[in-house]
Design a protein around this motif. Structure first.
Motif, PDB file in Angstrom:
ATOM      1  N   LEU A  13      15.160  47.118  15.197  1.00  0.00           N
ATOM      2  CA  LEU A  13      16.086  48.258  15.302  1.00  0.00           C
ATOM      3  C   LEU A  13      17.456  47.899  14.727  1.00  0.00           C
ATOM      4  CD1 LEU A  13      16.650  51.123  16.357  1.00  0.00           C
ATOM      5  CD2 LEU A  13      17.235  50.103  18.568  1.00  0.00           C
ATOM      6  N   ARG A  14      17.924  46.676  15.030  1.00  0.00           N
ATOM      7  CA  ARG A  14      19.224  46.229  14.490  1.00  0.00           C
ATOM      8  C   ARG A  14      19.200  46.242  12.966  1.00  0.00           C
ATOM      9  NH1 ARG A  14      18.530  41.898  18.434  1.00  0.00           N
ATOM     10  NH2 ARG A  14      19.718  42.495  20.251  1.00  0.00           N
ATOM     11  N   LEU A  15      18.089  45.777  12.407  1.00  0.00           N
ATOM     12  CA  LEU A  15      18.011  45.705  10.945  1.00  0.00           C
ATOM     13  C   LEU A  15      17.918  47.107  10.345  1.00  0.00           C
ATOM     14  CD1 LEU A  15      17.925  43.921   8.455  1.00  0.00           C
ATOM     15  CD2 LEU A  15      15.480  43.581   8.814  1.00  0.00           C
ATOM     16  N   LEU A  16      17.111  47.968  10.962  1.00  0.00           N
ATOM     17  CA  LEU A  16      17.012  49.354  10.472  1.00  0.00           C
ATOM     18  C   LEU A  16      18.384  50.029  10.508  1.00  0.00           C
ATOM     19  CD1 LEU A  16      13.715  50.414  12.266  1.00  0.00           C
ATOM     20  CD2 LEU A  16      14.131  50.666   9.792  1.00  0.00           C
ATOM     21  N   GLU A  17      19.105  49.815  11.586  1.00  0.00           N
ATOM     22  CA  GLU A  17      20.425  50.448  11.736  1.00  0.00           C
ATOM     23  C   GLU A  17      21.404  49.873  10.705  1.00  0.00           C
ATOM     24  OE1 GLU A  17      21.317  53.078  13.079  1.00  0.00           O
ATOM     25  OE2 GLU A  17      23.487  52.844  12.987  1.00  0.00           O
ATOM     26  N   ALA A  18      21.306  48.579  10.464  1.00  0.00           N
ATOM     27  CA  ALA A  18      22.173  47.966   9.443  1.00  0.00           C
ATOM     28  C   ALA A  18      21.850  48.553   8.070  1.00  0.00           C
ATOM     29  CB  ALA A  18      21.985  46.451   9.440  1.00  0.00           C
ATOM     30  N   VAL A  19      20.565  48.743   7.790  1.00  0.00           N
ATOM     31  CA  VAL A  19      20.151  49.323   6.505  1.00  0.00           C
ATOM     32  C   VAL A  19      20.667  50.773   6.416  1.00  0.00           C
ATOM     33  CG1 VAL A  19      18.130  50.147   5.192  1.00  0.00           C
ATOM     34  CG2 VAL A  19      18.135  47.837   6.148  1.00  0.00           C
ATOM     35  N   ARG A  20      20.449  51.537   7.484  1.00  0.00           N
ATOM     36  CA  ARG A  20      20.890  52.941   7.486  1.00  0.00           C
ATOM     37  C   ARG A  20      22.395  53.056   7.246  1.00  0.00           C
ATOM     38  NH1 ARG A  20      23.636  56.431   9.994  1.00  0.00           N
ATOM     39  NH2 ARG A  20      24.313  54.923  11.567  1.00  0.00           N
ATOM     40  N   SER A  21      23.175  52.273   7.976  1.00  0.00           N
ATOM     41  CA  SER A  21      24.633  52.412   7.859  1.00  0.00           C
ATOM     42  C   SER A  21      25.114  51.883   6.506  1.00  0.00           C
ATOM     43  CB  SER A  21      25.352  51.736   9.030  1.00  0.00           C
ATOM     44  OG  SER A  21      25.059  50.367   9.048  1.00  0.00           O
ATOM     45  N   HIS A  22      24.459  50.852   5.991  1.00  0.00           N
ATOM     46  CA  HIS A  22      24.804  50.337   4.660  1.00  0.00           C
ATOM     47  C   HIS A  22      24.572  51.440   3.610  1.00  0.00           C
ATOM     48  CE1 HIS A  22      24.845  47.571   1.162  1.00  0.00           C
ATOM     49  NE2 HIS A  22      23.795  48.276   0.760  1.00  0.00           N
ATOM     50  N   ILE A  23      23.453  52.145   3.740  1.00  0.00           N
ATOM     51  CA  ILE A  23      23.131  53.213   2.784  1.00  0.00           C
ATOM     52  C   ILE A  23      24.179  54.331   2.870  1.00  0.00           C
ATOM     53  CG2 ILE A  23      21.457  55.072   2.332  1.00  0.00           C
ATOM     54  CD1 ILE A  23      19.230  53.071   3.033  1.00  0.00           C
ATOM     55  N   VAL A  24      24.539  54.714   4.092  1.00  0.00           N
ATOM     56  CA  VAL A  24      25.540  55.778   4.274  1.00  0.00           C
ATOM     57  C   VAL A  24      26.868  55.357   3.642  1.00  0.00           C
ATOM     58  CG1 VAL A  24      26.962  56.972   6.008  1.00  0.00           C
ATOM     59  CG2 VAL A  24      24.493  56.766   6.346  1.00  0.00           C
ATOM     60  N   ASP A  25      27.273  54.112   3.873  1.00  0.00           N
ATOM     61  CA  ASP A  25      28.585  53.664   3.409  1.00  0.00           C
ATOM     62  C   ASP A  25      28.646  53.406   1.904  1.00  0.00           C
ATOM     63  OD1 ASP A  25      29.332  53.842   6.006  1.00  0.00           O
ATOM     64  OD2 ASP A  25      29.379  51.688   6.407  1.00  0.00           O
ATOM     65  N   THR A  26      27.491  53.077   1.305  1.00  0.00           N
ATOM     66  CA  THR A  26      27.533  52.689  -0.112  1.00  0.00           C
ATOM     67  C   THR A  26      26.887  53.716  -1.042  1.00  0.00           C
ATOM     68  OG1 THR A  26      25.404  51.563   0.031  1.00  0.00           O
ATOM     69  CG2 THR A  26      27.373  50.229   0.483  1.00  0.00           C
ATOM     70  N   GLY A  27      26.072  54.604  -0.489  1.00  0.00           N
ATOM     71  CA  GLY A  27      25.361  55.581  -1.325  1.00  0.00           C
ATOM     72  C   GLY A  27      24.202  54.951  -2.089  1.00  0.00           C
ATOM     73  N   ARG A  28      23.880  53.707  -1.769  1.00  0.00           N
ATOM     74  CA  ARG A  28      22.768  53.041  -2.445  1.00  0.00           C
ATOM     75  C   ARG A  28      21.441  53.445  -1.801  1.00  0.00           C
ATOM     76  NH1 ARG A  28      21.976  48.327  -1.543  1.00  0.00           N
ATOM     77  NH2 ARG A  28      21.172  47.733  -3.577  1.00  0.00           N
ATOM     78  N   THR A  29      20.323  53.003  -2.386  1.00  0.00           N
ATOM     79  CA  THR A  29      19.037  53.192  -1.707  1.00  0.00           C
ATOM     80  C   THR A  29      18.432  51.810  -1.425  1.00  0.00           C
ATOM     81  OG1 THR A  29      17.890  53.349  -3.813  1.00  0.00           O
ATOM     82  CG2 THR A  29      18.483  55.429  -2.754  1.00  0.00           C
ATOM     83  N   ILE A  30      17.698  51.735  -0.330  1.00  0.00           N
ATOM     84  CA  ILE A  30      17.000  50.494   0.032  1.00  0.00           C
ATOM     85  C   ILE A  30      15.633  50.890   0.556  1.00  0.00           C
ATOM     86  CG2 ILE A  30      16.881  48.605   1.714  1.00  0.00           C
ATOM     87  CD1 ILE A  30      19.840  48.332   1.678  1.00  0.00           C
ATOM     88  N   LYS A  31      14.608  50.147   0.151  1.00  0.00           N
ATOM     89  CA  LYS A  31      13.278  50.352   0.725  1.00  0.00           C
ATOM     90  C   LYS A  31      13.029  49.274   1.773  1.00  0.00           C
ATOM     91  CE  LYS A  31      11.253  52.712  -3.207  1.00  0.00           C
ATOM     92  NZ  LYS A  31      10.171  52.702  -4.204  1.00  0.00           N
ATOM     93  N   TYR A  32      12.451  49.684   2.900  1.00  0.00           N
ATOM     94  CA  TYR A  32      12.318  48.791   4.057  1.00  0.00           C
ATOM     95  C   TYR A  32      10.852  48.603   4.439  1.00  0.00           C
ATOM     96  CZ  TYR A  32      12.771  47.248   8.951  1.00  0.00           C
ATOM     97  OH  TYR A  32      12.685  46.558  10.143  1.00  0.00           O
ATOM     98  N   TYR A  33      10.460  47.342   4.639  1.00  0.00           N
ATOM     99  CA  TYR A  33       9.098  47.031   5.092  1.00  0.00           C
ATOM    100  C   TYR A  33       9.148  46.412   6.489  1.00  0.00           C
ATOM    101  CZ  TYR A  33       4.656  44.725   5.738  1.00  0.00           C
ATOM    102  OH  TYR A  33       3.455  44.328   6.268  1.00  0.00           O
ATOM    103  N   GLN A  34       8.344  46.944   7.399  1.00  0.00           N
ATOM    104  CA  GLN A  34       8.268  46.405   8.758  1.00  0.00           C
ATOM    105  C   GLN A  34       6.914  45.728   8.970  1.00  0.00           C
ATOM    106  OE1 GLN A  34      10.249  45.865  11.274  1.00  0.00           O
ATOM    107  NE2 GLN A  34       8.586  45.159  12.591  1.00  0.00           N
TER     108      GLN A  34
END
Ligand code: NDP
Ligand code: GDR
Length: 363
Positions: A128-149
């Motif tokens: 959850l911490r990593l997903l949230e870090a990815v989500r907030s990073h995307i919001v702040d930078t406008g970049r895209t990231i693909k996530y594998y769990q």
């Protein structure tokens, strides 16, 4: 090998062509195979490693290039921990990955009964911490990231086989319940925020790099040492449990394929064959001309409070949509592990005979 923090910036939104992957759990079995696979594909790979009092990079030392050799070093390591949210967000901001593979976990099922809080913190809340870090990073930078769990067949627990993406979960350990939470956090972030996030529901996968306290490697390590005369007995728990065992090197390709699709989704990855621990013993001991019954003793200490009796995957979705299929079958896997561990035991024997090592000791 020392961790280092120089990062070459190349990612979506930036000018480079080289893709960047961030891998948690890079020092584990799967992390090492995935890193080799991604480097081969031309990626730059950043791994998060946790601080330990001893070096914990044995599985990736062979692909490590001194970071001072900037043109050649495409695998870079950074200290972080899934229990430390600030470290996750910081490295995302610095590395700017295109793909994030969350492989880190307290991954031992039996140990999760001993340290349940910690297991939940790393496996469930860590995801959850990593997903949230990815989500907030995307919001702040406008970049895209693909996530594998990294999901697990343990989530199916007591639900009978064959198990597919639509089979209900019935976890049987703190580890498995934590993996279910991580699975649903991932689904939720996909649905709530449109994150490209996939769950790989991977059945057991092994290799010569498997941790030595998982049953397959425990058997092949002991077998090698028995064969060269360094030990005589092997203590095991429930040998009637049945698992769908594949080769880790095959499974990391499926992780990558999930992130190359148009849409994110969840996939079962399995060989679709199941064998008992006893069958593993038959094939491995038989391969070197030994009878397992002469060496194995059952020790109740290795029984679990709740067991998962029978896992056998249905990987038709991965086959159809990802075009994935396993290359290494059960017998080939067993032989590959026995061959490697026999060689290791022979090296140990040389050290023991020369008086550099105690026979009871394992390096
Ligand atoms: P390993 O146990 O070999 O590796 C686990 C990795 O996680 C190691 O790199 C370990 O670091 C790291 N780690 C542990 N705790 C933390 C933490 N608090 N913060 C950061 N990193 C941490 O597992 P595998 O490679 O076999 O499995 C990879 C993933 O896939 C795991 O999530 C596992 O649960 C899951 N899985 C595995 C299957 C299998 O059959 N192998 C099947 C299905 C799912 P260190 O080296 O320092 O211990
Ligand atoms: P598992 O793997 O629990 O399936 O989890 P493990 O190899 O630990 O156990 C497989 C089966 O063997 C039985 N067993 C023993 N297990 C161990 N470790 N040691 C023994 O001495 C022993 N004797 C019998 C177990 O009871 C069990 O039934 C692995 C991990 O990699 C998880 O992280 C992953 O999610 C799942 O596979 C899919």
């Amino acid at each position: 090998m020392a961790s280092q923090d120089n990062v070459s910036r190349s990612s979506n939104g930036d000018s480079h062509t080289m893709k960047i992957a961030l891998v948690t759990g890079i020092t584990g079995q799967d992390g090492s195979y995935l890193t080799e696979f991604l480097l081969e594909k031309g990626y730059e790979v950043h791994g998060l490693i946790r601080r330990s009092s001893n070096f914990n990079t044995q599985r990736i030392n062979h692909i490590y290039v001194d970071p001072h050799n900037v043109n050649k070093a495409r695998m870079k390591l950074h200290y972080a921990d899934l229990s430390d949210a600030s470290s996750l967000r910081r490295w995302l901001d610095v590395i700017k990955p295109d793909e994030v593979y969350n492989l880190a976990a307290q991954s031992h099922v039996a140990v999760s009964f001993e340290i349940p809080d910690y297991t939940a913190d790393v496996v469930a809340t860590g995801a959850l911490r990593l997903l949230e870090a990815v989500r907030s990073h995307i919001v702040d930078t406008g970049r895209t990231i693909k996530y594998y769990q990294a999901g697990s067949s343990e989530m199916f627990g007591s639900t009978p086989p064959p198990q597919s993406e639509t089979t209900p979960f019935h976890p049987r350990s703190p580890y498995a319940a934590s993996k279910c939470a991580a699975h649903w956090y991932t689904v939720n972030y996909r649905e709530a925020y449109g994150l490209y996030a996939c769950n790989g529901i991977l059945f057991n996968h092994e290799s010569p790099r498997r941790g030595e306290n998982f049953v397959t490697r425990k058997i092949t390590r002991a077998l090698g040492r028995i064969k060269v005369g360094l030990q005589t007995k092997l203590f095991l728990g429930n040998i009637q449990a049945s698992r769908d065992w594949g080769f880790a090197g095959d499974y990391v390709e499926a992780m990558w394929l999930m992130l190359q699709q148009e849409k994110p989704d969840d996939y079962v990855v399995a060989t679709e064959e199941s064998h008992t621990v006893e069958e593993f013993l038959e094939v491995s001991f038989g391969y070197v001309g030994l009878n397992w019954k002469d060496h194995v003793e059952i020790d109740k200490r290795y029984f679990r409070p709740t067991e998962v009796d029978n896992l056998k995957g249905d990987a038709s979705k991965a086959k159809e949509i990802l075009g994935w299929k396993p290359k290494v079958g059960f017998e080939k896997l067993v032989k590959m592990m026995v061959d490697e561990d026999l060689e290791m035991a022979k090296r140990e024997k040389v050290l023991v005979d020369a008086g550099y090592m105690d026979a009871k000791q394992q390096p």
